[in-house]
Design a protein around this motif. Structure first.
Motif, PDB file in Angstrom:
ATOM      1  N   GLY A  54      72.755 -17.996  32.735  1.00 53.01           N
ATOM      2  CA  GLY A  54      72.113 -19.187  32.190  1.00 53.01           C
ATOM      3  C   GLY A  54      72.606 -20.465  32.845  1.00 53.01           C
ATOM      4  N   LYS A  55      72.050 -21.564  32.390  1.00 52.07           N
ATOM      5  CA  LYS A  55      72.382 -22.878  32.933  1.00 52.07           C
ATOM      6  C   LYS A  55      72.897 -23.766  31.817  1.00 52.07           C
ATOM      7  CE  LYS A  55      68.525 -22.567  36.130  1.00 52.07           C
ATOM      8  NZ  LYS A  55      67.257 -23.150  36.540  1.00 52.07           N
ATOM      9  N   VAL A  56      73.490 -24.886  32.184  1.00 55.60           N
ATOM     10  CA  VAL A  56      73.921 -25.842  31.175  1.00 55.60           C
ATOM     11  C   VAL A  56      73.857 -27.246  31.784  1.00 55.60           C
ATOM     12  CG1 VAL A  56      76.400 -25.770  31.733  1.00 55.60           C
ATOM     13  CG2 VAL A  56      75.685 -26.235  29.394  1.00 55.60           C
TER      14      VAL A  56
END
Length: 148
Positions: A54-56
């Motif tokens: 995932g990304k943040v």
């Protein structure tokens, strides 16, 4: 490792070489490397590597860090940039001359106001001063010189 020290030497004559008859020792039963992190190896990834997928945050296109480079030094560490002999020499002076501390030359840009200054006038050269730092330097009879 040399061949004579390997485990295979001891296992000569033992049919399945310690890998069992039923399950069989196959090449890469779970896939190579990090394969299956979101599928059949998910438990391992969730347990030991949380947040791996995932990304943040937001993307910052062409991030240039040197624009925000501003090393800081607190007021209580200012005198550590000057030698002890200089400090003693200026302490006994009565002609009003104060030592000049150039924090930019020492690699700092901004002076912050944490701590206490000894009651001895000092001229501080920096690119930026916090309000509190300026007050404390002026309180002991010193001066703040803003450099470009």
């Amino acid at each position: 490792m040399t061949a004579r020290l390997k485990k295979t030497r001891k296992l000569r004559g033992h049919v399945s070489a310690g890998h069992g008859r039923v399950g069989k020792h196959r090449k890469h039963p779970g896939g190579r490397g990090n394969a299956g992190g979101q599928h059949h190896n998910r438990i391992n990834f969730d347990k030991y590597h949380p947040g791996y997928f995932g990304k943040v945050g937001m993307r910052y296109i062409h991030l240039t860090r040197n624009r925000y480079h501003c090393p800081v030094i607190n007021v209580d560490k200012l005198w550590s940039l000057v030698s002890d002999s200089t400090k003693k020499a200026h302490k006994s002076r009565d002609d009003g001359k104060a030592p000049i501390i150039d924090v930019v030359r020492a690699g700092y840009y901004k002076v912050l106001g944490k701590g206490v200054l000894p009651k001895q006038p000092v001229i501080v050269k920096a690119k930026f001063f916090s309000r509190e730092a300026e007050e404390k330097i002026k309180k002991v009879g010193g001066a703040c010189v803003v450099m470009a």
